[in-house]
Design an enzyme around this catalytic site. Structure first.
Site, PDB file in Angstrom:
ATOM      1  N   ASN A 113      95.177  44.140 104.818  1.00 53.77           N
ATOM      2  CA  ASN A 113      93.981  44.965 105.022  1.00 53.77           C
ATOM      3  C   ASN A 113      92.788  44.539 104.175  1.00 53.77           C
ATOM      4  O   ASN A 113      91.649  44.814 104.542  1.00 53.77           O
ATOM      5  CB  ASN A 113      94.368  46.430 104.716  1.00 53.77           C
ATOM      6  CG  ASN A 113      93.167  47.319 104.563  1.00 53.77           C
ATOM      7  OD1 ASN A 113      92.561  47.733 105.551  1.00 53.77           O
ATOM      8  ND2 ASN A 113      92.781  47.602 103.323  1.00 53.77           N
TER       9      ASN A 113
ATOM     10  N   ASP B 179      95.910  44.721  95.047  1.00 50.16           N
ATOM     11  CA  ASP B 179      94.443  44.619  95.055  1.00 50.16           C
ATOM     12  C   ASP B 179      93.968  43.695  93.945  1.00 50.16           C
ATOM     13  O   ASP B 179      94.644  43.526  92.927  1.00 50.16           O
ATOM     14  CB  ASP B 179      93.809  46.006  94.872  1.00 50.16           C
ATOM     15  CG  ASP B 179      92.422  46.102  95.478  1.00 50.16           C
ATOM     16  OD1 ASP B 179      92.276  46.719  96.555  1.00 50.16           O
ATOM     17  OD2 ASP B 179      91.475  45.530  94.886  1.00 50.16           O
TER      18      ASP B 179
ATOM     19  N   TYR C 139      81.843  37.120 108.883  1.00 45.54           N
ATOM     20  CA  TYR C 139      82.633  38.344 109.044  1.00 45.54           C
ATOM     21  C   TYR C 139      83.150  38.448 110.484  1.00 45.54           C
ATOM     22  O   TYR C 139      84.347  38.628 110.718  1.00 45.54           O
ATOM     23  CB  TYR C 139      81.777  39.569 108.688  1.00 45.54           C
ATOM     24  CG  TYR C 139      82.576  40.856 108.620  1.00 45.54           C
ATOM     25  CD1 TYR C 139      83.342  41.162 107.506  1.00 45.54           C
ATOM     26  CD2 TYR C 139      82.572  41.756 109.685  1.00 45.54           C
ATOM     27  CE1 TYR C 139      84.090  42.326 107.444  1.00 45.54           C
ATOM     28  CE2 TYR C 139      83.317  42.928 109.633  1.00 45.54           C
ATOM     29  CZ  TYR C 139      84.069  43.211 108.508  1.00 45.54           C
ATOM     30  OH  TYR C 139      84.808  44.368 108.446  1.00 45.54           O
TER      31      TYR C 139
ATOM     32  N   ASP D 292      95.265  38.510  94.568  1.00 42.69           N
ATOM     33  CA  ASP D 292      94.106  37.967  95.289  1.00 42.69           C
ATOM     34  C   ASP D 292      94.632  37.397  96.603  1.00 42.69           C
ATOM     35  O   ASP D 292      95.309  36.361  96.617  1.00 42.69           O
ATOM     36  CB  ASP D 292      93.441  36.869  94.441  1.00 42.69           C
ATOM     37  CG  ASP D 292      92.290  36.198  95.177  1.00 42.69           C
ATOM     38  OD1 ASP D 292      92.020  36.557  96.339  1.00 42.69           O
ATOM     39  OD2 ASP D 292      91.654  35.309  94.569  1.00 42.69           O
ATOM     40  N   VAL D 293      94.319  38.048  97.709  1.00 40.95           N
ATOM     41  CA  VAL D 293      94.911  37.627  98.987  1.00 40.95           C
ATOM     42  C   VAL D 293      94.446  36.237  99.423  1.00 40.95           C
ATOM     43  O   VAL D 293      95.078  35.611 100.277  1.00 40.95           O
ATOM     44  CB  VAL D 293      94.643  38.645 100.128  1.00 40.95           C
ATOM     45  CG1 VAL D 293      95.255  39.993  99.821  1.00 40.95           C
ATOM     46  CG2 VAL D 293      93.154  38.757 100.445  1.00 40.95           C
TER      47      VAL D 293
ATOM     48  N   LYS E  35      87.047  38.165 111.893  1.00 43.63           N
ATOM     49  CA  LYS E  35      87.706  39.292 112.567  1.00 43.63           C
ATOM     50  C   LYS E  35      88.167  38.922 113.977  1.00 43.63           C
ATOM     51  O   LYS E  35      89.216  39.383 114.427  1.00 43.63           O
ATOM     52  CB  LYS E  35      86.773  40.509 112.567  1.00 43.63           C
ATOM     53  CG  LYS E  35      86.448  41.036 111.160  1.00 43.63           C
ATOM     54  CD  LYS E  35      87.703  41.368 110.356  1.00 43.63           C
ATOM     55  CE  LYS E  35      87.398  42.073 109.039  1.00 43.63           C
ATOM     56  NZ  LYS E  35      88.609  42.365 108.268  1.00 43.63           N
TER      57      LYS E  35
HETATM   58  N1  LIG Z   1      84.397  50.095 106.319  1.00 44.32           N
HETATM   59  C1  LIG Z   1      84.194  49.705 107.558  1.00 44.32           C
HETATM   60  O1  LIG Z   1      83.248  50.157 108.224  1.00 44.32           O
HETATM   61  C2  LIG Z   1      85.122  48.712 108.197  1.00 44.32           C
HETATM   62  C3  LIG Z   1      85.007  48.517 109.582  1.00 44.32           C
HETATM   63  C4  LIG Z   1      85.858  47.601 110.187  1.00 44.32           C
HETATM   64  C5  LIG Z   1      86.793  46.921 109.449  1.00 44.32           C
HETATM   65  N2  LIG Z   1      86.869  47.130 108.102  1.00 44.32           N
HETATM   66  C6  LIG Z   1      87.867  46.370 107.361  1.00 44.32           C
HETATM   67  O2  LIG Z   1      88.690  47.245 106.641  1.00 44.32           O
HETATM   68  C7  LIG Z   1      89.311  46.542 105.558  1.00 44.32           C
HETATM   69  C8  LIG Z   1      89.224  47.381 104.295  1.00 44.32           C
HETATM   70  O3  LIG Z   1      87.865  47.462 103.904  1.00 44.32           O
HETATM   71  P1  LIG Z   1      87.189  48.814 103.414  1.00 44.32           P
HETATM   72  O4  LIG Z   1      86.171  49.183 104.399  1.00 44.32           O
HETATM   73  O5  LIG Z   1      88.204  49.803 103.024  1.00 44.32           O
HETATM   74  O6  LIG Z   1      86.381  48.265 102.144  1.00 44.32           O
HETATM   75  P2  LIG Z   1      86.516  48.563 100.579  1.00 44.32           P
HETATM   76  O7  LIG Z   1      85.599  47.579  99.921  1.00 44.32           O
HETATM   77  O8  LIG Z   1      86.333  50.003 100.309  1.00 44.32           O
HETATM   78  O9  LIG Z   1      88.028  48.181 100.287  1.00 44.32           O
HETATM   79  C9  LIG Z   1      88.462  46.843 100.324  1.00 44.32           C
HETATM   80  C10 LIG Z   1      89.530  46.652  99.277  1.00 44.32           C
HETATM   81  O10 LIG Z   1      89.929  45.254  99.303  1.00 44.32           O
HETATM   82  C11 LIG Z   1      89.981  44.788  97.962  1.00 44.32           C
HETATM   83  N3  LIG Z   1      89.784  43.335  97.936  1.00 44.32           N
HETATM   84  C12 LIG Z   1      88.640  42.634  98.108  1.00 44.32           C
HETATM   85  N4  LIG Z   1      88.872  41.317  97.975  1.00 44.32           N
HETATM   86  C13 LIG Z   1      90.203  41.177  97.726  1.00 44.32           C
HETATM   87  C14 LIG Z   1      91.045  40.049  97.508  1.00 44.32           C
HETATM   88  N5  LIG Z   1      90.554  38.808  97.486  1.00 44.32           N
HETATM   89  N6  LIG Z   1      92.352  40.275  97.296  1.00 44.32           N
HETATM   90  C15 LIG Z   1      92.854  41.550  97.279  1.00 44.32           C
HETATM   91  N7  LIG Z   1      92.094  42.645  97.463  1.00 44.32           N
HETATM   92  C16 LIG Z   1      90.789  42.453  97.690  1.00 44.32           C
HETATM   93  C17 LIG Z   1      88.906  45.563  97.256  1.00 44.32           C
HETATM   94  O11 LIG Z   1      89.071  45.580  95.845  1.00 44.32           O
HETATM   95  C18 LIG Z   1      89.031  46.952  97.870  1.00 44.32           C
HETATM   96  O12 LIG Z   1      89.944  47.756  97.184  1.00 44.32           O
HETATM   97  C19 LIG Z   1      88.578  45.200 105.486  1.00 44.32           C
HETATM   98  O13 LIG Z   1      89.376  44.202 106.089  1.00 44.32           O
HETATM   99  C20 LIG Z   1      87.328  45.441 106.301  1.00 44.32           C
HETATM  100  O14 LIG Z   1      86.810  44.237 106.846  1.00 44.32           O
HETATM  101  C21 LIG Z   1      86.062  48.013 107.468  1.00 44.32           C
END
Ligand SMILES: NC(=O)c1ccc[n+]([C@@H]2O[C@H](COP(=O)([O-])OP(=O)(O)OC[C@H]3O[C@@H](n4cnc5c(N)ncnc54)[C@H](O)[C@@H]3O)[C@@H](O)[C@H]2O)c1
Length: 277
Positions: free
Chosen positions: A90, A37, A156, A63-64, A160
């Site tokens: 993820n 992360d 976004y 950093d991905v 996706k």
């Molecule tokens: N929460 C939702 O409703 C939802 C719905 C569909 C898809 N998603 C997807 O799920 C995935 C996880 O998101 P989430 O909802 O858990 O959000 P979140 O913000 O709670 O978690 C995302 C994590 O990614 C990390 N992150 C951000 N930028 C980064 C980078 N450049 N390098 C490494 N780590 C990084 C953050 O620090 C965090 O820990 C994402 O791809 C998001 O698009 C989420």
């Protein structure tokens, strides 16, 4: 991949939200886990909170959006655990805005993390998984926003849709090698994705502020309230583990979204029918 115990999982965005729950579920399944992360303090806290859950849970700052950073995280994983088997690409971010005011910086940030980040994970780990020959599984986190254009004109949604397409292509290519691929498509999940700006790298400039009275601000507020009422991320993680064990390509968590997908495919089919006339 039927048997998870004793294997190793790598999860990006593992410090919070869905990624953290994936890490917890893998640890509960007796896997070694590397959480990767960008958020250093949250990562340390995440690793600590899982220290008694699985055989071994570690963290690596990554950093991905930066291919070298992902490569370093992959190397750290091999050095710590040996072979890696499950890779969850993820990490993701979301940026709001309207059709006429999304900045190019926002487009680049979201595409670099959500799309290129997934690509970097695949590029770093696929040669390793292919070489060790013990089988493996990629889980790429997309979204229902990659199945229908409900979010409208947005980086976004574009990112996706691309992750869905890339996962379908990857699955076809690596199936003969005994490597599985799942693309995770949730709708609203109770996480901090609405506060993604906390992880915006400086190189993408400051987070643009939205006019609080604009339609875009209303959309952001609506999304924030739907996130709060969203699915428990632990339920998403449980579904993902089942999908890995059963080698499922599409992973859905919100069956109530079927109508939106049906509508999109019905429109596509109707257009195809017209072309055939
Ligand atoms: N929460 C939702 O409703 C939802 C719905 C569909 C898809 N998603 C997807 O799920 C995935 C996880 O998101 P989430 O909802 O858990 O959000 P979140 O913000 O709670 O978690 C995302 C994590 O990614 C990390 N992150 C951000 N930028 C980064 C980078 N450049 N390098 C490494 N780590 C990084 C953050 O620090 C965090 O820990 C994402 O791809 C998001 O698009 C989420």
């Amino acid at each position: 991949m039927r048997e998870l115990a004793g294997k190793t999982a790598f999860v990006t965005g593992g410090a919070g939200g869905i990624g953290f729950e994936l890490g917890r579920a893998f640890a509960q399944a007796r896997m070694n886990v590397m959480l990767a992360d960008i958020e250093t303090e949250a990562l340390a806290a995440a690793v600590k909170s899982l220290e008694n859950v699985g055989p071994d849970v570690r963290g690596v700052v990554c950093d991905v959006a930066d291919p070298e950073s992902v490569e370093r995280a992959a190397k750290a994983s091999y050095e710590t655990f040996g072979n890696v088997h499950v890779v969850c690409n993820n990490a993701g971010v979301a940026a709001g805005g309207g059709i006429d005011n999304i900045s190019l910086d926002n487009w680049r940030w979201v595409l670099d993390v959500n799309l290129m980040g997934v690509l970097h994970g695949i590029r770093s780990f696929l040669p390793h998984i292919r070489a060790h020959g013990e089988g493996g599984h990629f889980v790429n986190t997309a979204s229902m926003a990659g199945m229908q254009g409900g979010l409208g004109f947005s980086p976004y949604g574009a990112s996706k849709f691309a992750v869905v397409s890339m996962s379908e292509g990857l699955a076809a290519q690596v199936r003969p090698l005994g490597i599985g691929v799942s693309v995770l498509c949730p709708s609203f999940v109770r996480t901090r994705i609405g506060e993604s700006g906390r992880n915006r790298q400086q190189r993408y400039g400051p987070t643009p502020s939205l006019d609080p009275n604009s339609p875009a601000a209303a959309v952001v507020a609506e999304i924030a309230s739907r996130l709060q009422a969203g699915l428990d991320p632990a339920a998403v993680a449980a579904r993902v583990l089942d999908a890995i064990r059963d080698d499922e390509l599409y992973v859905f968590t919100h069956p109530n979204m079927r109508e939106e997908v049906d509508e999109r495919f019905a429109a596509i089919q109707a257009a195809m029918d017209k072309a055939g006339r």
